[in-house]
Design a protein around this motif. Structure first.
Motif, PDB file in Angstrom:
ATOM      1  N   ARG A 187      -7.951   1.755   0.634  1.00 30.78           N
ATOM      2  CA  ARG A 187      -8.751   2.979   0.753  1.00 30.78           C
ATOM      3  C   ARG A 187      -8.744   3.601   2.149  1.00 30.78           C
ATOM      4  NH1 ARG A 187     -12.161  -1.331   0.245  1.00 30.78           N
ATOM      5  NH2 ARG A 187     -13.657  -1.707   1.932  1.00 30.78           N
ATOM      6  N   SER A 188      -8.504   2.811   3.185  1.00 29.57           N
ATOM      7  CA  SER A 188      -8.514   3.368   4.539  1.00 29.57           C
ATOM      8  C   SER A 188      -7.118   3.718   5.048  1.00 29.57           C
ATOM      9  CB  SER A 188      -9.170   2.374   5.513  1.00 29.57           C
ATOM     10  OG  SER A 188      -8.455   1.146   5.519  1.00 29.57           O
ATOM     11  N   ALA A 189      -6.096   3.558   4.204  1.00 27.67           N
ATOM     12  CA  ALA A 189      -4.711   3.788   4.643  1.00 27.67           C
ATOM     13  C   ALA A 189      -4.429   5.272   4.874  1.00 27.67           C
ATOM     14  CB  ALA A 189      -3.740   3.225   3.621  1.00 27.67           C
ATOM     15  N   LYS A 190      -3.628   5.560   5.909  1.00 29.07           N
ATOM     16  CA  LYS A 190      -3.190   6.921   6.207  1.00 29.07           C
ATOM     17  C   LYS A 190      -1.709   6.897   6.555  1.00 29.07           C
ATOM     18  CE  LYS A 190      -7.627   8.688   7.841  1.00 29.07           C
ATOM     19  NZ  LYS A 190      -8.375   9.247   8.995  1.00 29.07           N
ATOM     20  N   LEU A 191      -0.941   7.754   5.885  1.00 28.84           N
ATOM     21  CA  LEU A 191       0.507   7.800   6.083  1.00 28.84           C
ATOM     22  C   LEU A 191       0.881   9.066   6.854  1.00 28.84           C
ATOM     23  CD1 LEU A 191       3.475   6.932   5.477  1.00 28.84           C
ATOM     24  CD2 LEU A 191       3.247   8.116   3.281  1.00 28.84           C
ATOM     25  N   ARG A 192       1.572   8.899   7.975  1.00 26.41           N
ATOM     26  CA  ARG A 192       2.078  10.027   8.760  1.00 26.41           C
ATOM     27  C   ARG A 192       3.591   9.859   8.912  1.00 26.41           C
ATOM     28  NH1 ARG A 192      -1.939  13.053  11.357  1.00 26.41           N
ATOM     29  NH2 ARG A 192      -3.984  12.056  11.428  1.00 26.41           N
ATOM     30  N   VAL A 193       4.300  10.995   8.907  1.00 28.48           N
ATOM     31  CA  VAL A 193       5.767  10.974   8.948  1.00 28.48           C
ATOM     32  C   VAL A 193       6.278  11.993   9.960  1.00 28.48           C
ATOM     33  CG1 VAL A 193       7.885  11.123   7.585  1.00 28.48           C
ATOM     34  CG2 VAL A 193       5.744  10.418   6.475  1.00 28.48           C
ATOM     35  N   ILE A 194       7.271  11.591  10.740  1.00 26.75           N
ATOM     36  CA  ILE A 194       7.940  12.497  11.677  1.00 26.75           C
ATOM     37  C   ILE A 194       9.442  12.424  11.454  1.00 26.75           C
ATOM     38  CG2 ILE A 194       8.122  10.792  13.543  1.00 26.75           C
ATOM     39  CD1 ILE A 194       7.535  13.087  15.522  1.00 26.75           C
ATOM     40  N   GLN A 195      10.125  13.565  11.556  1.00 28.15           N
ATOM     41  CA  GLN A 195      11.566  13.639  11.353  1.00 28.15           C
ATOM     42  C   GLN A 195      12.239  14.136  12.614  1.00 28.15           C
ATOM     43  OE1 GLN A 195      13.252  15.113   7.605  1.00 28.15           O
ATOM     44  NE2 GLN A 195      14.462  16.574   8.787  1.00 28.15           N
ATOM     45  N   PHE A 241      -4.488   1.924   9.373  1.00 29.39           N
ATOM     46  CA  PHE A 241      -5.620   1.506   8.540  1.00 29.39           C
ATOM     47  C   PHE A 241      -6.986   1.679   9.196  1.00 29.39           C
ATOM     48  CE2 PHE A 241      -2.082  -0.351   6.393  1.00 29.39           C
ATOM     49  CZ  PHE A 241      -2.458  -0.396   5.053  1.00 29.39           C
ATOM     50  N   HIS A 242      -7.036   2.134  10.421  1.00 25.90           N
ATOM     51  CA  HIS A 242      -8.339   2.453  11.007  1.00 25.90           C
ATOM     52  C   HIS A 242      -8.168   3.577  12.019  1.00 25.90           C
ATOM     53  CE1 HIS A 242      -7.345   0.133  14.661  1.00 25.90           C
ATOM     54  NE2 HIS A 242      -6.968  -0.850  13.878  1.00 25.90           N
ATOM     55  N   SER A 243      -9.274   4.183  12.410  1.00 30.55           N
ATOM     56  CA  SER A 243      -9.236   5.417  13.197  1.00 30.55           C
ATOM     57  C   SER A 243      -8.549   5.239  14.547  1.00 30.55           C
ATOM     58  CB  SER A 243     -10.658   5.953  13.402  1.00 30.55           C
ATOM     59  OG  SER A 243     -11.465   4.987  14.065  1.00 30.55           O
ATOM     60  N   LEU A 244      -8.681   4.071  15.168  1.00 31.32           N
ATOM     61  CA  LEU A 244      -8.049   3.840  16.459  1.00 31.32           C
ATOM     62  C   LEU A 244      -6.532   3.926  16.347  1.00 31.32           C
ATOM     63  CD1 LEU A 244     -10.193   0.843  17.762  1.00 31.32           C
ATOM     64  CD2 LEU A 244     -10.256   3.189  18.613  1.00 31.32           C
ATOM     65  N   GLU A 245      -5.982   3.272  15.320  1.00 33.79           N
ATOM     66  CA  GLU A 245      -4.533   3.323  15.095  1.00 33.79           C
ATOM     67  C   GLU A 245      -4.089   4.736  14.763  1.00 33.79           C
ATOM     68  OE1 GLU A 245      -3.553  -1.094  13.189  1.00 33.79           O
ATOM     69  OE2 GLU A 245      -3.995   0.595  11.870  1.00 33.79           O
ATOM     70  N   VAL A 292       0.839  -1.196   0.000  1.00 35.77           N
ATOM     71  CA  VAL A 292       0.000   0.000   0.000  1.00 35.77           C
ATOM     72  C   VAL A 292       0.877   1.250   0.000  1.00 35.77           C
ATOM     73  CG1 VAL A 292      -1.670   1.316   1.364  1.00 35.77           C
ATOM     74  CG2 VAL A 292      -1.931  -1.153   1.126  1.00 35.77           C
ATOM     75  N   MET A 293       0.540   2.207  -0.862  1.00 37.04           N
ATOM     76  CA  MET A 293       1.213   3.503  -0.928  1.00 37.04           C
ATOM     77  C   MET A 293       2.732   3.340  -1.097  1.00 37.04           C
ATOM     78  SD  MET A 293      -0.998   5.675   1.901  1.00 37.04           S
ATOM     79  CE  MET A 293      -0.482   7.267   1.251  1.00 37.04           C
ATOM     80  N   LEU A 294       3.120   2.436  -1.978  1.00 33.79           N
ATOM     81  CA  LEU A 294       4.541   2.161  -2.193  1.00 33.79           C
ATOM     82  C   LEU A 294       5.280   3.392  -2.715  1.00 33.79           C
ATOM     83  CD1 LEU A 294       6.924   0.214  -2.291  1.00 33.79           C
ATOM     84  CD2 LEU A 294       6.134  -0.566  -4.527  1.00 33.79           C
ATOM     85  N   GLY A 295       4.700   4.063  -3.697  1.00 36.62           N
ATOM     86  CA  GLY A 295       5.332   5.257  -4.249  1.00 36.62           C
ATOM     87  C   GLY A 295       5.492   6.359  -3.226  1.00 36.62           C
ATOM     88  N   GLU A 296       4.469   6.527  -2.398  1.00 34.27           N
ATOM     89  CA  GLU A 296       4.514   7.561  -1.366  1.00 34.27           C
ATOM     90  C   GLU A 296       5.588   7.259  -0.314  1.00 34.27           C
ATOM     91  OE1 GLU A 296       0.700   7.810  -3.461  1.00 34.27           O
ATOM     92  OE2 GLU A 296       1.848   6.167  -2.586  1.00 34.27           O
ATOM     93  N   VAL A 297       5.746   5.986   0.032  1.00 36.24           N
ATOM     94  CA  VAL A 297       6.786   5.585   0.986  1.00 36.24           C
ATOM     95  C   VAL A 297       8.171   5.850   0.397  1.00 36.24           C
ATOM     96  CG1 VAL A 297       7.835   3.606   2.153  1.00 36.24           C
ATOM     97  CG2 VAL A 297       5.364   3.905   2.201  1.00 36.24           C
ATOM     98  N   LEU A 298       8.354   5.545  -0.889  1.00 34.17           N
ATOM     99  CA  LEU A 298       9.632   5.823  -1.543  1.00 34.17           C
ATOM    100  C   LEU A 298       9.939   7.317  -1.526  1.00 34.17           C
ATOM    101  CD1 LEU A 298       9.438   3.389  -4.604  1.00 34.17           C
ATOM    102  CD2 LEU A 298      10.936   3.177  -2.620  1.00 34.17           C
ATOM    103  N   ASP A 299       8.905   8.148  -1.732  1.00 29.77           N
ATOM    104  CA  ASP A 299       9.083   9.605  -1.704  1.00 29.77           C
ATOM    105  C   ASP A 299       9.556  10.086  -0.330  1.00 29.77           C
ATOM    106  OD1 ASP A 299       8.344   9.853  -4.327  1.00 29.77           O
ATOM    107  OD2 ASP A 299       6.271  10.460  -3.912  1.00 29.77           O
ATOM    108  N   VAL A 300       9.020   9.471   0.730  1.00 34.62           N
ATOM    109  CA  VAL A 300       9.366   9.890   2.099  1.00 34.62           C
ATOM    110  C   VAL A 300      10.868   9.788   2.338  1.00 34.62           C
ATOM    111  CG1 VAL A 300       9.174   9.225   4.535  1.00 34.62           C
ATOM    112  CG2 VAL A 300       7.118   9.367   3.114  1.00 34.62           C
ATOM    113  N   PHE A 301      11.495   8.721   1.821  1.00 38.24           N
ATOM    114  CA  PHE A 301      12.919   8.489   2.085  1.00 38.24           C
ATOM    115  C   PHE A 301      13.825   8.884   0.915  1.00 38.24           C
ATOM    116  CE2 PHE A 301      10.562   5.290   4.631  1.00 38.24           C
ATOM    117  CZ  PHE A 301      10.946   5.708   5.896  1.00 38.24           C
ATOM    118  N   ALA A 302      13.239   9.387  -0.160  1.00 38.48           N
ATOM    119  CA  ALA A 302      14.012   9.648  -1.386  1.00 38.48           C
ATOM    120  C   ALA A 302      15.119  10.672  -1.185  1.00 38.48           C
ATOM    121  CB  ALA A 302      13.067  10.109  -2.503  1.00 38.48           C
TER     122      ALA A 302
END
Length: 421
Positions: free
Chosen positions: A411-419, A340-344, A88-98
């Motif tokens: 469809r329910s995936a959410k990506l968050r990133v902290i540096q 993948f869900h609101s609790l997480e 899921v969101m493979l391209g977006e994950v690659l962008d995070v570390f690119a």
């Protein structure tokens, strides 16, 4: 005396005055007024629904990934039943570390290794890699996947890249790094990924008990060596604990009714298969009225989610694990989490905020655009800055429309990133 009697007689027996009827009957006025008010309220209600729908779409557009998926390549690689997992969101994950010199990387949820394989390929400078997972089947598939990548890359040997894949939970990341090489724990790693979703091969395997649509045992253990199963919770846990699981982990509004039905089923021998649990949910008239098949599937999905979270103690582990992962980063290192869900997602969001606030000494955090990152990190829209870290995703990134269409499970995936600063 006669005058008084005649006066009383007039008061008691005098006929009431005649009421002249109005030209427009009162009943007609009332009906017309009621009809007007009802139509007005209906119109306002429709307008409110339209505004809410527009607002929801607007929010989704703001957080939706701008990255276009290579639909042909996606279909060729993952459009058949032989693929064990669709990342899921493979391209977006690659962008995070690119933009990082990713010399060290930890995949806390190895799965089938698709994210890891792509990141290793994208970063030939990588020298140290660790992959963690508690599922032995996924672990073996991931090892083969990563070995294939290294063999195809003729310019890289196993001596250039140290690869460590371990059957460990991500909560043990500090201990793992210490045991492999204490230097990496001291200096910190450059990148860490946590993908909190289940892999397709886990869902599609009926024997694991994760699927609502496949009949299998009520297992739901991520780690097959663990003791607690979903069957134990349904048949043995106290009534109030069972209700708490359904209410808090499944966010199920009809949790009390379900709790009573499950407890009642214990008198007839209990529940021992996913099919029996789904039948119990389908037999409840309250959700058969609410949308037919979709109604009971949504309820069953929430119940299965609640049981899976309880079996694997997912939420209690998550917060502490995020703190451990952040502590394992080096300066400038990034932690990416896919929920993948609101609790997480709620836990991920709040834990990120706790991290940037814990060293702020009461000073206000700043929310601003990442002007200095515009060229190399175009995916960053707005960040939240703290003294020891910055959240690179004020709003979580969600999959692109094309990815949702080709992989509905995303469809329910959410990506968050902290540096780390």
């Amino acid at each position: 005396m006669a005058t008084a009697k005649s006066l009383i007689r007039k008061l008691l027996f005098h006929s009431p005055p005649k009421i002249v009827p109005l030209r427009c009957p009162i009943s007609t006025i009332t009906t017309a007024t009621y009809s007007t008010l009802r139509n007005k309220r209906k119109s306002e209600s429709n307008q409110t629904r339209k505004y809410k729908k527009k607002a929801e779409l607007l929010v989704k557009r703001r957080t939706r990934s701008d990255r276009e998926l290579d639909e042909q390549g996606f279909s060729e690689q993952y459009g058949n039943d032989n693929s064990p997992h669709v990342p899921v969101m493979l391209g977006e994950v690659l962008d995070v570390f690119a933009s990082l010199a990713l010399k060290s990387f930890v995949d806390c949820t190895l799965g089938a290794g698709a994210h890891s394989a792509a990141i290793i390929q994208a970063h030939p400078e990588m020298e140290f890699y660790v992959g963690l997972d508690v599922d032995p089947v996924a672990h073996q598939i991931a090892q083969d996947q990563i070995n294939n990548v290294l063999q195809k890359d003729s310019g890289r040997s196993t001596t250039d890249l140290q690869v460590h894949t371990l059957l460990k939970n991500f909560k043990s990341i500090k201990a793992v790094l210490h045991d492999i090489d204490g230097n990496h724990l001291t200096s910190g790693v450059q990148g860490i990924l946590m993908d909190l979703g289940m892999s397709s091969m886990q869902v599609n395997n009926a024997e694991r008990g994760f699927s609502v649509l496949c009949d299998g045992p009520l297992d739901m253990r991520m780690n097959p060596q663990a003791i607690l199963k979903a069957e134990d919770i349904l048949n043995s846990w106290p009534d109030d604990e069972l209700g708490r699981v359904l209410r808090d982990y499944g966010e199920e509004s009809n949790w009390f009714s379900l709790q009573k039905k499950i407890v009642k089923a214990r008198l007839a021998g209990g529940l021992h298969s996913t099919h029996e649990l789904v039948d119990l949910i389908r037999s409840s008239s309250s959700w058969s009225r609410a949308g037919g098949r979709q109604g009971w599937i949504k309820t069953a999905t929430r119940v299965f989610q609640a049981l899976r979270i309880a079996v694997n103690d997912e939420l209690n582990t998550l917060k502490d694990s995020i703190h451990s992962c952040f502590d394992s980063l080096g300066p400038g290192g990034r932690l990416a989490v896919i929920s993948f869900h609101s609790l997480e997602d709620r836990i991920v969001k709040q834990t990120f905020l706790d991290i940037i606030n814990r060293c702020n000494d009461g000073s206000k955090r700043n929310s601003k655009k990442m002007d200095s990152y515009e060229e190399k990190d175009a995916w960053i829209k707005q960040m939240v800055q703290g003294q020891n870290a910055c959240i690179l995703t004020k709003r979580p990134i969600t999959p692109s429309e094309s990815e949702e269409r080709l992989n509905p499970r995303s469809r329910s995936a959410k990506l968050r990133v902290i540096q780390k600063s």
